[in-house]
Motif scaffolding. Structure first.
Motif, PDB file in Angstrom:
ATOM      1  N   LEU A  20      35.549  61.510  22.918  1.00 40.76           N
ATOM      2  CA  LEU A  20      35.996  62.077  21.649  1.00 40.76           C
ATOM      3  C   LEU A  20      34.858  62.854  20.997  1.00 40.76           C
ATOM      4  N   LYS A  21      35.213  63.918  20.279  1.00 44.05           N
ATOM      5  CA  LYS A  21      34.199  64.764  19.645  1.00 44.05           C
ATOM      6  C   LYS A  21      33.366  63.990  18.628  1.00 44.05           C
ATOM      7  N   ASN A  22      34.000  63.071  17.890  1.00 42.36           N
ATOM      8  CA  ASN A  22      33.210  62.332  16.904  1.00 42.36           C
ATOM      9  C   ASN A  22      32.278  61.319  17.575  1.00 42.36           C
ATOM     10  N   HIS A  23      32.620  60.839  18.775  1.00 43.68           N
ATOM     11  CA  HIS A  23      31.717  59.964  19.515  1.00 43.68           C
ATOM     12  C   HIS A  23      30.540  60.774  20.056  1.00 43.68           C
ATOM     13  N   GLN A  24      30.809  61.978  20.536  1.00 46.50           N
ATOM     14  CA  GLN A  24      29.728  62.858  20.981  1.00 46.50           C
ATOM     15  C   GLN A  24      28.790  63.169  19.824  1.00 46.50           C
ATOM     16  N   ALA A  25      29.348  63.384  18.644  1.00 44.60           N
ATOM     17  CA  ALA A  25      28.540  63.685  17.468  1.00 44.60           C
ATOM     18  C   ALA A  25      27.679  62.484  17.068  1.00 44.60           C
ATOM     19  N   CYS A  26      28.198  61.286  17.205  1.00 41.07           N
ATOM     20  CA  CYS A  26      27.418  60.086  16.896  1.00 41.07           C
ATOM     21  C   CYS A  26      26.232  59.947  17.842  1.00 41.07           C
ATOM     22  N   VAL A  27      26.466  60.178  19.127  1.00 45.17           N
ATOM     23  CA  VAL A  27      25.386  60.093  20.107  1.00 45.17           C
ATOM     24  C   VAL A  27      24.310  61.119  19.778  1.00 45.17           C
ATOM     25  N   ARG A  28      24.724  62.339  19.453  1.00 40.18           N
ATOM     26  CA  ARG A  28      23.781  63.396  19.112  1.00 40.18           C
ATOM     27  C   ARG A  28      23.051  63.069  17.810  1.00 40.18           C
ATOM     28  N   GLY A  29      23.778  62.489  16.857  1.00 36.14           N
ATOM     29  CA  GLY A  29      23.180  62.112  15.580  1.00 36.14           C
ATOM     30  C   GLY A  29      22.141  61.016  15.706  1.00 36.14           C
ATOM     31  N   LEU A  30      22.278  60.180  16.717  1.00 35.59           N
ATOM     32  CA  LEU A  30      21.286  59.140  16.973  1.00 35.59           C
ATOM     33  C   LEU A  30      20.051  59.694  17.682  1.00 35.59           C
ATOM     34  N   GLY A  31      20.109  60.950  18.106  1.00 32.85           N
ATOM     35  CA  GLY A  31      18.948  61.576  18.733  1.00 32.85           C
ATOM     36  C   GLY A  31      18.944  61.531  20.238  1.00 32.85           C
ATOM     37  N   LEU A  32      20.045  61.089  20.837  1.00 35.87           N
ATOM     38  CA  LEU A  32      20.115  61.001  22.300  1.00 35.87           C
ATOM     39  C   LEU A  32      20.608  62.322  22.865  1.00 35.87           C
ATOM     40  N   ARG A  33      19.951  62.807  23.894  1.00 35.73           N
ATOM     41  CA  ARG A  33      20.257  64.120  24.437  1.00 35.73           C
ATOM     42  C   ARG A  33      20.900  64.096  25.810  1.00 35.73           C
ATOM     43  N   ARG A  34      20.507  63.153  26.642  1.00 32.23           N
ATOM     44  CA  ARG A  34      20.997  63.140  28.025  1.00 32.23           C
ATOM     45  C   ARG A  34      21.023  61.706  28.540  1.00 32.23           C
ATOM     46  N   MET A  35      21.595  61.519  29.708  1.00 29.56           N
ATOM     47  CA  MET A  35      21.677  60.188  30.310  1.00 29.56           C
ATOM     48  C   MET A  35      20.267  59.622  30.531  1.00 29.56           C
ATOM     49  N   ASN A  36      20.127  58.322  30.303  1.00 33.24           N
ATOM     50  CA  ASN A  36      18.875  57.576  30.475  1.00 33.24           C
ATOM     51  C   ASN A  36      17.775  58.011  29.500  1.00 33.24           C
ATOM     52  N   HIS A  37      18.120  58.762  28.470  1.00 36.00           N
ATOM     53  CA  HIS A  37      17.178  59.130  27.417  1.00 36.00           C
ATOM     54  C   HIS A  37      17.142  57.983  26.413  1.00 36.00           C
ATOM     55  N   SER A  38      15.938  57.593  25.974  1.00 36.68           N
ATOM     56  CA  SER A  38      15.775  56.497  25.026  1.00 36.68           C
ATOM     57  C   SER A  38      15.156  56.995  23.730  1.00 36.68           C
ATOM     58  N   VAL A  39      15.594  56.415  22.632  1.00 37.05           N
ATOM     59  CA  VAL A  39      15.011  56.693  21.325  1.00 37.05           C
ATOM     60  C   VAL A  39      14.887  55.379  20.566  1.00 37.05           C
ATOM     61  N   ILE A  40      14.004  55.370  19.573  1.00 43.14           N
ATOM     62  CA  ILE A  40      13.858  54.212  18.685  1.00 43.14           C
ATOM     63  C   ILE A  40      14.323  54.645  17.309  1.00 43.14           C
ATOM     64  N   VAL A  41      15.303  53.916  16.760  1.00 43.20           N
ATOM     65  CA  VAL A  41      15.857  54.261  15.454  1.00 43.20           C
ATOM     66  C   VAL A  41      15.752  53.051  14.528  1.00 43.20           C
ATOM     67  N   PRO A  42      15.602  53.303  13.219  1.00 45.76           N
ATOM     68  CA  PRO A  42      15.592  52.191  12.260  1.00 45.76           C
ATOM     69  C   PRO A  42      16.993  51.621  12.087  1.00 45.76           C
ATOM     70  N   GLY A  43      17.071  50.378  11.686  1.00 45.73           N
ATOM     71  CA  GLY A  43      18.355  49.695  11.540  1.00 45.73           C
ATOM     72  C   GLY A  43      19.010  49.928  10.200  1.00 45.73           C
ATOM     73  N   THR A  44      19.187  51.185   9.805  1.00 42.43           N
ATOM     74  CA  THR A  44      19.862  51.497   8.554  1.00 42.43           C
ATOM     75  C   THR A  44      21.367  51.304   8.723  1.00 42.43           C
TER      76      THR A  44
END
Length: 63
Positions: A20-44
């Protein structure tokens, strides 16, 4: 931000292709770009809501 704020390491383990487009947007909003890419985000509340929405695509580790 306080020292006691939780942080999460997120890894994208499933593809966003065909999701779904909104799920894709959530992934992008979390800073993830591609498969097996990792990011550290605060627990807001905003980040936790996005993590919950697309949790089936992610590997989540609490730091």
């Amino acid at each position: 931000m306080t020292e006691t704020t939780k942080q999460y390491r997120l890894t994208l383990v499933r593809s966003v292709a065909g999701r779904l487009k909104n799920h894709q947007a959530c992934v992008r909003g979390l800073g993830l770009r591609r498969m097996n890419h990792s990011v550290i985000v605060p627990g807001t509340p905003e980040n936790c809501g996005m993590i919950n929405k697309v949790s089936y695509l992610l590997c989540v580790e609490e730091l």
